[in-house]
Scaffold this active site. Structure first.
Site, PDB file in Angstrom:
ATOM      1  N   SER A   1      30.235 -28.880 -13.883  1.00 17.89           N
ATOM      2  CA  SER A   1      31.003 -27.787 -13.307  1.00 17.89           C
ATOM      3  C   SER A   1      31.249 -28.058 -11.817  1.00 17.89           C
ATOM      4  CB  SER A   1      30.262 -26.465 -13.531  1.00 17.89           C
ATOM      5  OG  SER A   1      31.069 -25.362 -13.218  1.00 17.89           O
TER       6      SER A   1
ATOM      7  N   ASP B   1      34.909 -25.337 -24.236  1.00 18.02           N
ATOM      8  CA  ASP B   1      35.006 -25.017 -22.813  1.00 18.02           C
ATOM      9  C   ASP B   1      36.456 -24.674 -22.485  1.00 18.02           C
ATOM     10  OD1 ASP B   1      34.957 -24.821 -20.073  1.00 18.02           O
ATOM     11  OD2 ASP B   1      34.055 -26.796 -19.719  1.00 18.02           O
TER      12      ASP B   1
ATOM     13  N   HIS C   1      31.650 -23.312 -21.679  1.00 18.48           N
ATOM     14  CA  HIS C   1      31.471 -24.094 -20.458  1.00 18.48           C
ATOM     15  C   HIS C   1      30.001 -24.389 -20.169  1.00 18.48           C
ATOM     16  CE1 HIS C   1      32.292 -25.657 -16.496  1.00 18.48           C
ATOM     17  NE2 HIS C   1      31.546 -24.723 -15.930  1.00 18.48           N
TER      18      HIS C   1
END
Length: 387
Positions: free
Chosen positions: A164, A330, A363
């Protein structure tokens, strides 16, 4: 025992770890930021595990996500019930094997988990910075990390690893300091935010700034904008999940009720869950830090800052071996974004491996134990293992 060697390992865990700090950029040698303002002194909180070898070439820098911290693995005391946030991945024989590698994880600049950020005391005023803290970028975070790595006497990192926002930092490392990075693992990340990602961050920021207690960012010592920050976390948490994971975990099940309440209580389990996540978050995080870090993520644009708008040009200076991993569910940083960066890397002749992992958890999948992900990462790292 060296200050860079941790305590005895306990089973499959790295065992006890210590929070450490490094302070640099003392005025008048403050660190210049991308916004044009100097900042100093700067304190970076970090933790290490494993052993740095004699050649100092087995170091791995782990870069945490938005609200993470330096406590990546192990425990601070034997009585700790909760280990570090990636304890299942970092340790003896694990995906990131501390029997082989010296692992460093630092808290990012602008955070509130030990490193200098808006909640820190401004030495010029003796009060928390608040909104007088300069806006920082992913590049500024990497510059602070570089100062720490230099302090530790490490000339070249065996790997940088991040998911991320941590993946953004890893990308920045690869193009900003190409000779300092041997390899990189990029998990659920992107070279720049989409309009959708920016939109969610902006709604979250507005929820904080609309809280009457925010007080223009000057709430330290008084009531905090807890409601605004809780809603911001709820918004963010939705983007970290997926439709499949929410359907499996919650569906339309009611929370301790036989029927609807016909008021605005949390009737559904998913409502109760989000409210719980919001309440828990305000206990450990600073609202202003959330504003600054999300803005840094929105500003990140590898193509613009390193490639004059071209993804291919952005990776022209990179030299590291790359492992790019995306997850099927995601929808915040979908696989097509990973494929774009992989294509740009390959056009520069880089050694790139790509894997899309089927996962229903959205995610956040890289933060959930996965034997496949652990195996892929371990194989990639050990393939270029330094004895």
């Amino acid at each position: 025992m060296s200050e860079y060697i941790q305590h005895d390992q306990q089973g499959a865990s790295v065992g006890l770890v210590e929070k450490q700090t490094f302070t640099f950029a003392q005025p008048p040698t403050a660190m210049p930021l991308a916004c044009g303002s100097p900042l100093g002194p700067i304190t970076i909180a970090f933790e290490t595990c494993g052993r740095l070898n004699a050649a100092r070439d087995n170091a791995i820098l782990i870069l945490h996500a938005l609200s993470g911290d330096a406590h990546v693995a192990g425990v601070h005391a034997p009585s700790d019930e909760k280990p570090g946030w990636w304890d299942f991945m970092v340790g003896p024989g694990k995906g990131i094997d501390t029997d082989r590698y010296f692992v460093i994880c630092s808290n990012i600049l602008g955070s509130c988990m030990g490193s200098t950020g808006p909640a820190s005391i401004d030495p010029a005023t003796g009060r928390p910075y608040g909104l007088t803290f300069p806006v920082v970028t992913i590049g500024d975070m990497v510059e602070a990390q570089k100062a720490l790595i230099d302090h530790l006497g490490i000339q070249r990192l065996h790997a940088v690893i991040g998911g991320s926002v941590g993946g953004m930092q890893a990308l920045e490392w690869c193009v900003r300091y190409p000779t300092k990075v041997e390899s990189a693992i990029l998990l659920a990340t992107t070279t720049r935010h989409s309009a959708l990602a920016i939109a969610f961050n902006e709604v979250a920021r507005q929820s904080i700034m609309a809280d009457p207690n925010w007080n223009g960012g000057d709430y330290y010592g008084g009531p905090k904008p807890d409601m605004g920050l809780a809603v911001a976390r709820m918004i963010g948490h939705i983007t970290y999940l997926s439709d499949a994971s929410m359907r499996l975990k919650f569906g339309r099940r009611l929370q301790d009720k036989a029927d609807f309440s016909f008021n605005f209580d949390a009737d559904f389990q998913v409502e109760s869950y989000l409210r719980y996540q919001g309440r828990k978050f305000v206990e450990r995080f600073d609202a202003n830090a959330f504003l600054y870090i999300t803005k840094a993520a929105d500003y990140f644009d590898l193509e613009r800052h390193h490639g004059n708008g071209s993804a291919v040009a952005a990776f022209a200076k990179a030299r590291a071996r790359m492992l790019v991993v995306s997850f099927t569910s995601d929808w915040l940083y979908p696989t097509y974004q990973s494929r774009v960066m992989v294509k740009a890397m390959k056009k520069n002749g880089l050694d790139v491996s790509f894997c899309e992992i089927e996962a229903q958890w959205g995610h956040d999948a890289f933060l959930i134990p996965s034997p496949r992900l652990s195996g892929i990462m371990k194989g990639f790292l050990d393939d270029d293992h330094i004895p």
